[in-house]
Write a protein that holds these residues in place. Structure first.
Motif, PDB file in Angstrom:
ATOM      1  N   LYS A   6      -9.534   7.204   3.775  1.00 32.97           N
ATOM      2  CA  LYS A   6     -10.743   7.401   4.573  1.00 32.97           C
ATOM      3  C   LYS A   6     -10.801   6.426   5.753  1.00 32.97           C
ATOM      4  N   TYR A   7     -10.019   5.346   5.672  1.00 36.82           N
ATOM      5  CA  TYR A   7     -10.064   4.357   6.741  1.00 36.82           C
ATOM      6  C   TYR A   7      -9.223   4.799   7.935  1.00 36.82           C
ATOM      7  N   GLU A   8      -9.695   4.457   9.109  1.00 37.82           N
ATOM      8  CA  GLU A   8      -8.989   4.802  10.339  1.00 37.82           C
ATOM      9  C   GLU A   8      -7.620   4.127  10.355  1.00 37.82           C
ATOM     10  N   SER A   9      -6.600   4.853  10.811  1.00 41.24           N
ATOM     11  CA  SER A   9      -5.245   4.311  10.819  1.00 41.24           C
ATOM     12  C   SER A   9      -5.059   3.337  11.971  1.00 41.24           C
ATOM     13  N   ALA A  10      -4.052   2.468  11.840  1.00 43.19           N
ATOM     14  CA  ALA A  10      -3.736   1.526  12.915  1.00 43.19           C
ATOM     15  C   ALA A  10      -3.359   2.274  14.187  1.00 43.19           C
ATOM     16  N   HIS A  11      -2.691   3.425  14.018  1.00 42.90           N
ATOM     17  CA  HIS A  11      -2.264   4.206  15.183  1.00 42.90           C
ATOM     18  C   HIS A  11      -3.467   4.699  15.987  1.00 42.90           C
ATOM     19  N   SER A  12      -4.472   5.226  15.296  1.00 45.78           N
ATOM     20  CA  SER A  12      -5.649   5.735  16.006  1.00 45.78           C
ATOM     21  C   SER A  12      -6.448   4.591  16.623  1.00 45.78           C
ATOM     22  N   GLY A  38       0.835  -1.181   0.000  1.00 45.74           N
ATOM     23  CA  GLY A  38       0.000   0.000   0.000  1.00 45.74           C
ATOM     24  C   GLY A  38       0.876   1.238   0.000  1.00 45.74           C
ATOM     25  N   SER A  39       0.426   2.289  -0.660  1.00 40.83           N
ATOM     26  CA  SER A  39       1.242   3.494  -0.831  1.00 40.83           C
ATOM     27  C   SER A  39       0.365   4.723  -0.716  1.00 40.83           C
ATOM     28  N   GLU A  40       0.842   5.724   0.018  1.00 40.18           N
ATOM     29  CA  GLU A  40       0.095   6.976   0.090  1.00 40.18           C
ATOM     30  C   GLU A  40       0.084   7.705  -1.252  1.00 40.18           C
ATOM     31  N   SER A  41       1.212   7.674  -1.963  1.00 41.32           N
ATOM     32  CA  SER A  41       1.292   8.400  -3.238  1.00 41.32           C
ATOM     33  C   SER A  41       0.728   7.581  -4.388  1.00 41.32           C
ATOM     34  N   GLY A  42       0.899   6.257  -4.328  1.00 44.53           N
ATOM     35  CA  GLY A  42       0.469   5.409  -5.428  1.00 44.53           C
ATOM     36  C   GLY A  42       1.308   5.580  -6.679  1.00 44.53           C
ATOM     37  N   ASP A  43       2.442   6.259  -6.562  1.00 46.09           N
ATOM     38  CA  ASP A  43       3.282   6.590  -7.724  1.00 46.09           C
ATOM     39  C   ASP A  43       4.487   5.651  -7.755  1.00 46.09           C
ATOM     40  N   MET A  44       4.327   4.511  -8.417  1.00 49.56           N
ATOM     41  CA  MET A  44       5.387   3.507  -8.448  1.00 49.56           C
ATOM     42  C   MET A  44       6.648   4.037  -9.125  1.00 49.56           C
ATOM     43  N   GLU A  45       6.502   4.778 -10.200  1.00 45.02           N
ATOM     44  CA  GLU A  45       7.689   5.265 -10.906  1.00 45.02           C
ATOM     45  C   GLU A  45       8.491   6.234 -10.047  1.00 45.02           C
TER      46      GLU A  45
END
Length: 454
Positions: free
Chosen positions: A227-233, A106-113
């Motif tokens: 939009k999903y709650e993070s593991a930290h929270s 999983g990636s926040e940017s989604g920019d593989m290149e």
């Protein structure tokens, strides 16, 4: 491939398993169709230098229930280490299965290149890499933590790049895998140096690990749904008692280790006192620097919690997580020399890990166990007997027996470390019986391999 289907590997902690993880698994199946999903998961302790909030068997069941076909454990040597070693350990674990085609993250940017470009810069042995390393050294000498120094150096070296989208990604992307803890100064530290997010950082490390291990997988990423709650929270809600549904069976947190850590630090301190001519014993442990060792010796007589010890050492040179890992390595007896040996053996192109601990599998995927290329461990008790039988050999007469002996010695280092970590974890983690009474802790050697009936 297995059974004519793609096998997609993910490296994860599932700490705890949540809707974002479910989204990732569902997205993999949408992209790859009828495939197998295999997770290399942290065991009892995680990369932040803390105990996992739920035990590995509960996290494994949650994963199998939500679409993961097999869960294997990343050895504690790697799951509690730096982002680089965590990623490399996860890749090596998946590679040792011998059937994974693609590693996906999983990636926040989604920019593989863009992520590939950063990874290639760090792997490059030419002038660009020399410039990067020089900039990192200069930034560290100027007082930056390594994470910040690295991020700023990348920004500097790539400042001449014409790819504006990539530079924009760097602006949106935090220079460390740490999450901000309330009540610490880390929020200011995080805000001060850019925004490369944790999963993008790990993604870069996965790319580097795959390259170093012989381009062993295809690499893919899926953009995180924020939009999903993070593991930290979620962990915060569990610890505060706001998430009663998840806390019914108890949980583990780092300050539950405080008394054990205090005892261990006193033990090392007095070992030093008995032999003052020798280098301090504190420096034998992974992630413990001279500065951290000296700070620990100054506070060794104080009765402090695990987290208070971290805060008292925290400085601009050391992140909260780095210190937490150092303290955890002392408690778990994880030595620098053993880590170097294992990294040298398994983070290259050749050797598979001597065994893979399989925690659980879905019933329909159980036949996959027979195709794993290395030794499969589903019963720690049985594997312990196998290692003991190899050790009892009095003579080594063939090359095959020599290789078996070497593999067994490395296997013992990892296996006994995992068993010791499990025993430590089980001292603080308690399950509850159906009537609400405390049912006590697990025994790693009596735990049953999980087969999920679906």
């Amino acid at each position: 491939m297995y059974n004519g289907k793609n096998v997609i590997g993910i490296v994860t902690e599932f700490n705890p398993f949540h809707e974002g993880h479910r989204y990732l698994v569902e997205s993999i199946r949408l992209r790859y169709g009828d495939c197998y999903v295999v997770a290399a998961m942290s065991g009892d302790f995680v990369q932040r230098g803390e105990p996992a909030i739920f035990d590995k068997y509960r996290r494994c069941r949650d994963a199998l229930r939500n679409g993961v076909d097999m869960v294997v454990q990343i050895p504690e040597f790697f799951s509690t280490s730096s982002a680089e070693d965590f990623a490399a350990g996860g890749v090596a674990t998946l590679r040792s299965l011998g059937m994974v085609d693609t590693i996906l993250f999983g990636s926040e940017s989604g920019d593989m290149e863009a992520l590939r470009k950063v990874a290639e810069l760090e792997l490059d042995s030419g002038s660009e890499n020399a410039k990067l390393n020089s900039a990192i050294r200069d930034n560290v000498e100027a007082g930056m933590s390594y994470a910040r120094a690295r991020a700023e150096a990348i920004r500097l070296v790539l400042s001449g790049d014409d790819d504006r989208a990539f530079l924009h990604m760097l602006d949106d992307v935090c220079s460390g895998t740490e999450e901000v803890l309330p009540g610490t100064d880390r929020s200011e530290e995080t805000a001060a140096f850019g925004k490369l997010k944790p999963n993008d950082i790990l993604g870069i490390e996965y790319i580097k690990a795959v390259k170093r291990q012989g381009d062993c997988f295809r690499i893919d990423c899926i953009r995180r749904n924020m939009k999903y709650e993070s593991a930290h929270s979620i962990r915060d809600a569990i610890k505060s008692g706001d998430d009663t549904e998840r806390t019914e069976a108890g949980y583990a947190e780092v300050d539950m280790l405080s008394d054990m850590l205090s005892y261990r630090l006193l033990q090392l301190y007095y070992l030093d006192q008995m032999d003052p001519e020798q280098p301090t014993a504190f420096l034998e442990y992974l992630d413990v620097s001279r500065e951290i060792a000296d700070a620990l010796k100054k506070q060794v007589h104080d009765r402090l919690s695990f987290s208070d010890r971290i805060k008292s050492i925290k400085s601009k040179n050391y992140t909260y997580t780095r210190i937490s890992r150092a303290l955890l390595h002392i408690l778990l007896d994880i030595h620098k020399k053993d880590s170097l040996v294992l990294r040298g053996r398994f983070f290259g192109e050749g050797d598979l890990m001597p065994y893979v601990r399989v925690l659980g599998v879905r019933k329909k995927a159980r036949e996959m166990l027979g195709s794993i290329k290395t030794t499969v461990v589903t019963s720690p008790a049985k594997y312990k007997k196998q290692l003991e039988s190899v050790r009892r050999r009095e003579t080594i007469e063939t090359t095959e027996e020599l290789i078996l002996s070497i593999n067994a010695s490395h296997a013992e280092i990892m296996f006994h470390q995992d068993m010791y970590a499990a025993d430590i974890y089980n001292q603080i983690y308690r399950t509850s019986s159906l009537d609400g009474d405390n049912a006590g802790s697990f025994n790693e050697f009596t735990q049953k391999f999980i087969v999920w009936d679906c």
